[in-house]
Scaffold this motif. Structure first.
Motif, mmCIF file in Angstrom:
data_model
loop_
_atom_site.group_PDB
_atom_site.id
_atom_site.type_symbol
_atom_site.label_atom_id
_atom_site.label_comp_id
_atom_site.label_asym_id
_atom_site.label_seq_id
_atom_site.Cartn_x
_atom_site.Cartn_y
_atom_site.Cartn_z
ATOM 1 N N UNK A 1 11.744 4.793 -18.624
ATOM 2 C CA UNK A 1 11.872 4.690 -20.047
ATOM 3 C C UNK A 1 13.243 4.106 -20.361
ATOM 4 N N UNK A 2 13.289 3.136 -21.214
ATOM 5 C CA UNK A 2 14.549 2.511 -21.588
ATOM 6 C C UNK A 2 15.184 3.298 -22.722
ATOM 7 N N UNK A 11 11.876 12.667 -13.860
ATOM 8 C CA UNK A 11 11.158 12.874 -12.609
ATOM 9 C C UNK A 11 9.995 11.892 -12.585
ATOM 10 N N UNK A 12 9.898 11.111 -11.534
ATOM 11 C CA UNK A 12 8.892 10.067 -11.441
ATOM 12 C C UNK A 12 8.119 10.305 -10.154
ATOM 13 N N UNK A 13 6.988 11.000 -10.245
ATOM 14 C CA UNK A 13 6.175 11.291 -9.075
ATOM 15 C C UNK A 13 4.697 11.229 -9.445
ATOM 16 N N UNK A 19 1.538 7.291 -10.435
ATOM 17 C CA UNK A 19 1.637 6.648 -9.118
ATOM 18 C C UNK A 19 0.551 7.168 -8.192
ATOM 19 N N UNK A 20 0.137 6.325 -7.241
ATOM 20 C CA UNK A 20 -0.885 6.728 -6.279
ATOM 21 C C UNK A 20 -0.358 7.653 -5.193
ATOM 22 N N UNK A 21 0.947 7.589 -4.918
ATOM 23 C CA UNK A 21 1.574 8.412 -3.885
ATOM 24 C C UNK A 21 3.062 8.555 -4.210
ATOM 25 N N UNK A 22 3.687 9.569 -3.682
ATOM 26 C CA UNK A 22 5.118 9.762 -3.913
ATOM 27 C C UNK A 22 5.976 8.837 -3.055
#
Length: 55
Positions: A1-2, A11-13, A19-22
């Motif tokens: 996010x800008x 947290x981006x998981x 996402x398809x995988x971490x």
């Protein structure tokens, strides 16, 4: 996010981002014809694209 001309990521998981995988194998940034920015993230389970536009 800008946010304020910078990036803020809490947290981006797989649970918060789609996402398809971490595990990330590749990251690329491109610009579309309308001036939007695309963030491409490659994982072992596929490719995700996130689009950002300047308001």
């Amino acid at each position: 996010m800008s946010q304020d001309q910078g990036w803020k990521v809490d947290k981006f998981d797989i649970h918060t981002s789609g996402l398809g995988a971490n595990r990330v194998n590749a990251i690329a940034i491109s610009t579309g014809d309308a001036g939007e920015t695309h963030l491409w993230i490659g994982t072992p389970c596929g490719l995700s694209c996130y689009r950002y536009s300047r308001a």
